[in-house]
Design an enzyme around this catalytic site. Structure first.
Site, short mmCIF file in Angstrom:
data_model
loop_
_atom_site.label_atom_id
_atom_site.label_comp_id
_atom_site.label_asym_id
_atom_site.label_seq_id
_atom_site.Cartn_x
_atom_site.Cartn_y
_atom_site.Cartn_z
N GLY A 38 -9.45 -13.64 -15.51
CA GLY A 38 -10.29 -13.14 -16.82
C GLY A 38 -11.49 -12.04 -16.18
CG HIS A 39 -14.55 -14.12 -13.84
ND1 HIS A 39 -13.97 -15.54 -13.63
CD2 HIS A 39 -15.57 -14.58 -14.70
CE1 HIS A 39 -14.62 -16.58 -14.12
NE2 HIS A 39 -15.57 -15.93 -14.62
CD GLN A 156 -21.62 -16.00 -22.85
OE1 GLN A 156 -21.91 -16.94 -22.18
NE2 GLN A 156 -20.80 -15.26 -22.09
CG MET A 187 -6.82 -17.43 -16.91
SD MET A 187 -6.38 -16.32 -15.52
CE MET A 187 -4.50 -16.04 -15.49
P1 AMP Z 1 -18.37 -17.32 -16.66
O1 AMP Z 1 -18.21 -17.19 -15.17
O2 AMP Z 1 -17.49 -18.38 -17.04
O3 AMP Z 1 -19.76 -17.27 -17.11
O4 AMP Z 1 -17.88 -16.07 -17.42
C1 AMP Z 1 -18.06 -14.71 -16.96
C2 AMP Z 1 -17.61 -13.77 -18.00
O5 AMP Z 1 -16.00 -13.90 -17.87
C3 AMP Z 1 -17.87 -14.03 -19.41
O6 AMP Z 1 -18.39 -12.82 -20.17
C4 AMP Z 1 -16.53 -14.56 -20.02
O7 AMP Z 1 -16.37 -14.64 -21.32
C5 AMP Z 1 -15.59 -13.77 -19.37
N1 AMP Z 1 -14.35 -14.77 -19.37
C6 AMP Z 1 -14.31 -16.01 -18.66
N2 AMP Z 1 -13.07 -16.32 -18.81
C7 AMP Z 1 -12.36 -15.26 -19.36
C8 AMP Z 1 -10.82 -15.08 -19.88
N3 AMP Z 1 -9.96 -15.94 -19.76
N4 AMP Z 1 -10.69 -13.80 -20.19
C9 AMP Z 1 -11.50 -12.82 -20.08
N5 AMP Z 1 -12.94 -13.10 -20.09
C10 AMP Z 1 -13.08 -14.35 -19.39
#
Ligand code: AMP
Length: 286
Positions: A38-39, A156, A187
């Site tokens: 996802g990231h 968010q 994910m």
């Molecule tokens: P986090 O590390 O969980 O704070 O996420 C960092 C960024 O990655 C945020 O903008 C999340 O929305 C994005 N993100 C997390 N999981 C996914 C996913 N499965 N698909 C797309 N973006 C994601």
């Protein structure tokens, strides 16, 4: 080429200034690490659209509540670095806590009232204040042209869009569709808290959303009945416990009564599965 790893603000500023002098636009992906596909998708999109791509990895203490998972949040720098490299990042910013919060607690915060108080915000008080404040601080360090966020964290990205509009922050926000496992599970870094049985049970969130989408496609127009479909499906899974199932205006998160009135609707879910708190969402068909 392997990305530069920057620990200090000065190192980030220097590399970004060089990129800007070369005429490159700056794309930015803020993360808390424990990176997954996802990231990677966010970074790849930034790579495709910008000349210089920055990823930050910072487990931000101020967005965790006292009983949340700050101390056990997964920290996996070596694998994160590989994912950043494969997806085309130019620089990884990995600040120490003291670099972002040098004098302990801040005196200035970003609040987006209303949008921050519902859904995730009602269960995690102060969470979005922590998010909005650290994102604005990180924008001040990186000074990107464009920042990329995941649709997975639907509320968010809406709050951050509101923040940049209200405060005239000259950063374009891009929202990237949720990347899923092959069985539909969104994910998330928190999926690694799940044992094999819970991992199977966690499919129920995306299944509930798919069922809601099917009902709306088949003509369901009552938002309450769609909420019921979502809730019943989650409650049918013994290992899952529902926190909320909402059907709301996709732009304002105002709860809807009727669908098909021309307002875009989003279904939003939060549930606990074993030790993990999981969220997911889907834009409903018109
Ligand atoms: P986090 O590390 O969980 O704070 O996420 C960092 C960024 O990655 C945020 O903008 C999340 O929305 C994005 N993100 C997390 N999981 C996914 C996913 N499965 N698909 C797309 N973006 C994601």
């Amino acid at each position: 080429m392997s990305p530069i790893v920057a620990v200090t603000i000065a190192e980030v500023s220097k590399s970004v200034a060089q990129a800007k002098r070369r005429g490159q636009s700056v794309g930015y992906v803020p993360t808390m690490g424990a990176l997954h596909r996802g990231h990677a998708r966010l970074v790849e999109q930034a790579r495709g659209e910008c000349g210089f791509v920055v990823v930050s990895i910072f487990v931000n203490p101020t967005q965790f509540g006292p009983n949340e998972d700050y101390s056990r949040y997964p920290r996996t720098f070596e694998s994160d670095r590989e994912i950043c490299q494969e997806s085309g990042a130019d620089l990884i910013f990995v600040p120490e806590r003291e670099t972002i919060y040098p004098a302990g607690p801040l005196s200035t915060y970003v609040e987006v009232p209303g949008l921050s108080d519902i859904l995730e915000g009602s269960i995690r008080p102060g969470h979005f204040r922590g998010v909005a404040t650290v994102v604005l601080k990180l924008f001040g360090v990186v000074i990107p042209d464009t920042a990329y966020f995941g649709q997975k964290d639907y509320q968010q990205q809406l709050i951050l869009r509101r923040m940049v509009t209200d405060l005239n922050v000259p950063v374009e926000i891009v929202t990237v569709p949720t990347v899923r496992e092959s069985d539909g599970l969104a994910m998330s870094s928190r999926n690694r808290y799940l044992n094999p049985e819970e991992r199977v049970a966690a499919r129920v969130l995306s299944q509930a959303l798919a069922e809601a989408e099917t009902a709306v496609s088949a003509g369901e127009r009552s938002a309450d009945r769609v909420r019921q479909i979502l809730a019943r499906r989650i409650e049918s899974e013994p290992l899952a416990s529902l926190e909320y199932a909402e059907v709301a205006d996709a732009a304002t998160l105002e709860p809807l009564r009727d669908l098909g009135t021309g307002r875009r609707a989003v279904a939003l879910l939060a549930a606990r599965v074993g030790p993990a708190r999981l969220i997911d969402n889907a834009i409903l068909p018109n």
